[in-house]
Design a protein around this motif. Structure first.
Motif, PDB file in Angstrom:
ATOM      1  N   ALA A  78       0.641  -1.155   0.027  1.00 26.56           N
ATOM      2  CA  ALA A  78      -0.032   0.140  -0.077  1.00 26.56           C
ATOM      3  C   ALA A  78       0.920   1.166  -0.031  1.00 26.56           C
ATOM      4  O   ALA A  78       1.849   1.469   0.759  1.00 26.56           O
ATOM      5  CB  ALA A  78      -0.970   0.023   1.324  1.00 26.56           C
ATOM      6  N   GLU A  79       0.531   2.162  -0.814  1.00 30.35           N
ATOM      7  CA  GLU A  79       1.051   3.444  -0.749  1.00 30.35           C
ATOM      8  C   GLU A  79       0.689   4.325   0.064  1.00 30.35           C
ATOM      9  O   GLU A  79       0.162   5.330  -0.024  1.00 30.35           O
ATOM     10  CB  GLU A  79       0.926   4.137  -1.966  1.00 30.35           C
ATOM     11  N   THR A  80       0.807   4.005   1.386  1.00 27.77           N
ATOM     12  CA  THR A  80       0.479   4.668   2.852  1.00 27.77           C
ATOM     13  C   THR A  80       1.631   4.982   3.640  1.00 27.77           C
ATOM     14  O   THR A  80       2.576   3.953   3.582  1.00 27.77           O
ATOM     15  CB  THR A  80      -0.947   4.062   3.427  1.00 27.77           C
ATOM     16  N   VAL A  81       1.541   5.548   4.686  1.00 26.47           N
ATOM     17  CA  VAL A  81       2.458   5.653   5.528  1.00 26.47           C
ATOM     18  C   VAL A  81       2.609   4.334   6.216  1.00 26.47           C
ATOM     19  O   VAL A  81       3.743   3.744   6.557  1.00 26.47           O
ATOM     20  CB  VAL A  81       2.192   6.689   6.949  1.00 26.47           C
ATOM     21  N   CYS A  82       1.486   3.725   6.780  1.00 22.37           N
ATOM     22  CA  CYS A  82       1.456   2.654   7.360  1.00 22.37           C
ATOM     23  C   CYS A  82       2.111   1.508   6.277  1.00 22.37           C
ATOM     24  O   CYS A  82       2.930   0.427   6.850  1.00 22.37           O
ATOM     25  CB  CYS A  82       0.276   1.920   7.985  1.00 22.37           C
TER      26      CYS A  82
END
Length: 246
Positions: free
Chosen positions: A85-89
């Motif tokens: 996923a292209e998220t911080v997490c």
């Protein structure tokens, strides 16, 4: 050092008990450089970025800090995000996968000087805790063979479950002290990261010891370290004998 003046010892893990900084640094570098390359960003992530934005912080805070330094905005996502996923997490979870691979392939050994101090403190009945921003702390302790020294391990997962702010806030150290049944004014904090030293200073602990593994003694003192050593062997009480380890 006269340890009879203190009731407990609270150790950071990476860079204090085990030399896991290189494992973390390589995992972060691989993850961030792959991420930047995929975006067409030609400015690589460096060791300097690690020390300025990532070192000593909870994993997702490290991601946020580095991305902000590059002017990159991503949604936070959730800790359950897939590593793709292209998220911080998602990026934080991606890094964790790299770390696990390196740890499994190469293993880890504790610093000999740290083991000498752990043996000496255990012989004296001084309760000890690990206070680490890394959720990998239990796996690292097990791989290094030193888990049995510590009555409690406060890692990133515990901090999330308990709603504790990460370093440089003092919350995780204060929580560990409570778990050991002592107050801050009876406990010693041992840290190698600037953010961790700041956490110890903010918690008004009896003594904050900076362990200089490369950050620089002046930086650790400026952050609030009362004493700076280059190895925990320097803190072994006089008269201690060589321990056999855990």
């Amino acid at each position: 050092m006269d340890w009879s003046d203190y009731e407990a010892a609270l150790f950071d893990l990476d860079g204090v008990v085990t030399p896991t900084a290189e494992v973390h640094m390589h995992a972060w570098a691989k993850m961030f450089n792959d991420f930047l390359a995929a975006r067409g960003d030609q400015s690589p992530y460096t060791d300097e970025d690690y020390f300025h934005y990532v070192d000593g912080k909870p994993r997702y805070d490290g991601v946020r800090s580095f991305l902000a330094s590059r002017g990159i905005a991503l949604p936070d996502g959730t800790p359950d995000d897939d590593p793709s996923a292209e998220t911080v997490c998602g990026l934080g979870n991606r890094k964790n996968g790299y770390f696990g691979q390196v740890l499994a392939e190469e293993g880890i050994a504790p610093y000999p000087g740290s083991v000498r101090l752990l043996d000496a403190l255990r012989d004296r009945g001084v309760p000890m805790a690990i206070v680490s921003s890394s959720r990998n702390a239990p796996d690292v302790l097990a791989a290094a063979g030193v888990a049995d020294y510590f009555r409690t391990v406060v890692h990133g997962g515990v901090a999330a479950e308990q709603g504790l702010d990460g370093k440089p806030a003092p919350d995780t150290f204060l929580y560990a002290a409570r778990e050991l049944g002592v107050t801050a004014d009876g406990a010693v904090v041992l840290e190698d990261a600037v953010s961790g030293v700041r956490a110890g200073a903010a918690g008004a602990f009896a003594l904050v010891i900076g362990v200089d593994r490369g950050v620089g003694a002046d930086h650790l003192r400026d952050a609030g370290a009362d004493l700076v050593v280059s190895d925990l062997d320097e803190l072994v009480p006089a008269g201690s004998t060589e321990g056999a380890g855990a």
